[in-house]
Write a protein that holds these residues in place. Sequence first.
Motif, PDB file in Angstrom:
ATOM      1  N   ARG A  28       0.830  -1.196   0.000  1.00 20.85           N
ATOM      2  CA  ARG A  28       0.000   0.000   0.000  1.00 20.85           C
ATOM      3  C   ARG A  28       0.871   1.254   0.000  1.00 20.85           C
ATOM      4  O   ARG A  28       1.987   1.241   0.484  1.00 20.85           O
ATOM      5  N   LEU A  30       1.385   4.237   1.891  1.00 24.14           N
ATOM      6  CA  LEU A  30       1.012   4.618   3.248  1.00 24.14           C
ATOM      7  C   LEU A  30       1.148   6.111   3.521  1.00 24.14           C
ATOM      8  O   LEU A  30       0.800   6.569   4.614  1.00 24.14           O
ATOM      9  N   GLN A  32      -0.536   8.660   2.418  1.00 29.58           N
ATOM     10  CA  GLN A  32      -1.839   9.262   2.679  1.00 29.58           C
ATOM     11  C   GLN A  32      -2.289   8.972   4.106  1.00 29.58           C
ATOM     12  O   GLN A  32      -2.787   9.857   4.809  1.00 29.58           O
ATOM     13  N   TYR A  33      -2.113   7.734   4.526  1.00 27.59           N
ATOM     14  CA  TYR A  33      -2.533   7.361   5.881  1.00 27.59           C
ATOM     15  C   TYR A  33      -1.663   8.038   6.941  1.00 27.59           C
ATOM     16  O   TYR A  33      -2.140   8.388   8.013  1.00 27.59           O
ATOM     17  N   GLN A  34      -0.393   8.225   6.627  1.00 27.61           N
ATOM     18  CA  GLN A  34       0.487   8.924   7.560  1.00 27.61           C
ATOM     19  C   GLN A  34       0.012  10.366   7.743  1.00 27.61           C
ATOM     20  O   GLN A  34       0.002  10.888   8.868  1.00 27.61           O
ATOM     21  N   GLN A  36      -3.062  11.424   7.352  1.00 31.59           N
ATOM     22  CA  GLN A  36      -4.303  11.365   8.122  1.00 31.59           C
ATOM     23  C   GLN A  36      -4.015  11.166   9.607  1.00 31.59           C
ATOM     24  O   GLN A  36      -4.695  11.742  10.465  1.00 31.59           O
ATOM     25  N   ALA A  37      -3.005  10.347   9.896  1.00 24.52           N
ATOM     26  CA  ALA A  37      -2.634  10.111  11.297  1.00 24.52           C
ATOM     27  C   ALA A  37      -2.176  11.412  11.963  1.00 24.52           C
ATOM     28  O   ALA A  37      -2.549  11.706  13.102  1.00 24.52           O
ATOM     29  N   ALA A  56     -11.400   3.242   7.940  1.00 26.60           N
ATOM     30  CA  ALA A  56     -10.920   3.907   6.721  1.00 26.60           C
ATOM     31  C   ALA A  56     -10.878   2.898   5.578  1.00 26.60           C
ATOM     32  O   ALA A  56      -9.815   2.626   5.009  1.00 26.60           O
ATOM     33  N   VAL A  59      -8.700  -0.478   5.930  1.00 26.57           N
ATOM     34  CA  VAL A  59      -7.827  -0.365   7.107  1.00 26.57           C
ATOM     35  C   VAL A  59      -8.572   0.370   8.225  1.00 26.57           C
ATOM     36  O   VAL A  59      -9.569   1.041   7.979  1.00 26.57           O
ATOM     37  N   PHE A  61      -7.812   2.827  11.830  1.00 24.07           N
ATOM     38  CA  PHE A  61      -6.958   3.485  12.812  1.00 24.07           C
ATOM     39  C   PHE A  61      -7.475   3.112  14.194  1.00 24.07           C
ATOM     40  O   PHE A  61      -8.675   3.153  14.442  1.00 24.07           O
ATOM     41  N   LEU A  74      -2.185   2.003  12.637  1.00 22.71           N
ATOM     42  CA  LEU A  74      -2.998   1.700  11.459  1.00 22.71           C
ATOM     43  C   LEU A  74      -2.850   0.217  11.171  1.00 22.71           C
ATOM     44  O   LEU A  74      -1.741  -0.291  11.038  1.00 22.71           O
ATOM     45  N   ILE A 153     -13.084   7.766   9.668  1.00 24.58           N
ATOM     46  CA  ILE A 153     -11.982   8.725   9.590  1.00 24.58           C
ATOM     47  C   ILE A 153     -12.353   9.933   8.744  1.00 24.58           C
ATOM     48  O   ILE A 153     -11.958  11.065   9.030  1.00 24.58           O
TER      49      ILE A 153
END
Length: 215
Positions: A28, A30, A32-34, A36-37, A56, A59, A61, A74, A153
Amino acid sequence: MVLLTMIARVADGLPLAASMQEDDQSGRDLQQYQNQAKQLCRKLNAQSPDRCTLEAGAVNFHYLIAQGVCYLTLCEASYPKKMAFAYLEDLHSEFYDQYGRRVPTVTRPYSFIEFDTYIQKTKKSYIDSRARRNLGSINTELQDVQRIMVANIEEVLQRGEALSALDTKASNLSSLSKKYRSDAKYLNTRSTYAKVAAVAVFFVTLIIYVRFWWL
């Protein structure tokens, strides 16, 4: 599978430590997710629920707040919530022992980046299937995952809805649910009494009828 881990100060969202799975390992992107975190950590405050799961898509969180620090991970949606929060509790215990007193004073992001070594070691113990089977004796209070609030999310980040507001809504829904159950029980009781009274009136009427017309 644990894909990303971030530790941040709740007061201002300052990242204190982080660890992320390599893209080729997770399959993946990641980044984008970082992002968002990081956004999520900046939205947390003292009124935010201390445990929460944010969905999300494929996935989730999961985060835990303790002693003014947020421990966020995540994971794939199929990863057991029980294991995710056990993992976060493990990180909290070690991180607080090592850096708890220094957390309020640091000003530089990722001041405790060396904690990544412990994160990587701990993450492996929660990935290995045999190790996961050996974690069955985790604190039962921690594993009461049904009480952990679940949100989306996108609702939290894009719509700007505060987690404290979501927690208030969850509490209100719980209160309404209790009130509904109480009202339903009261109505059921009244209905039962009404049925008993109707039967009693029928028999009394029948007795009076038999007495005066047949005797």
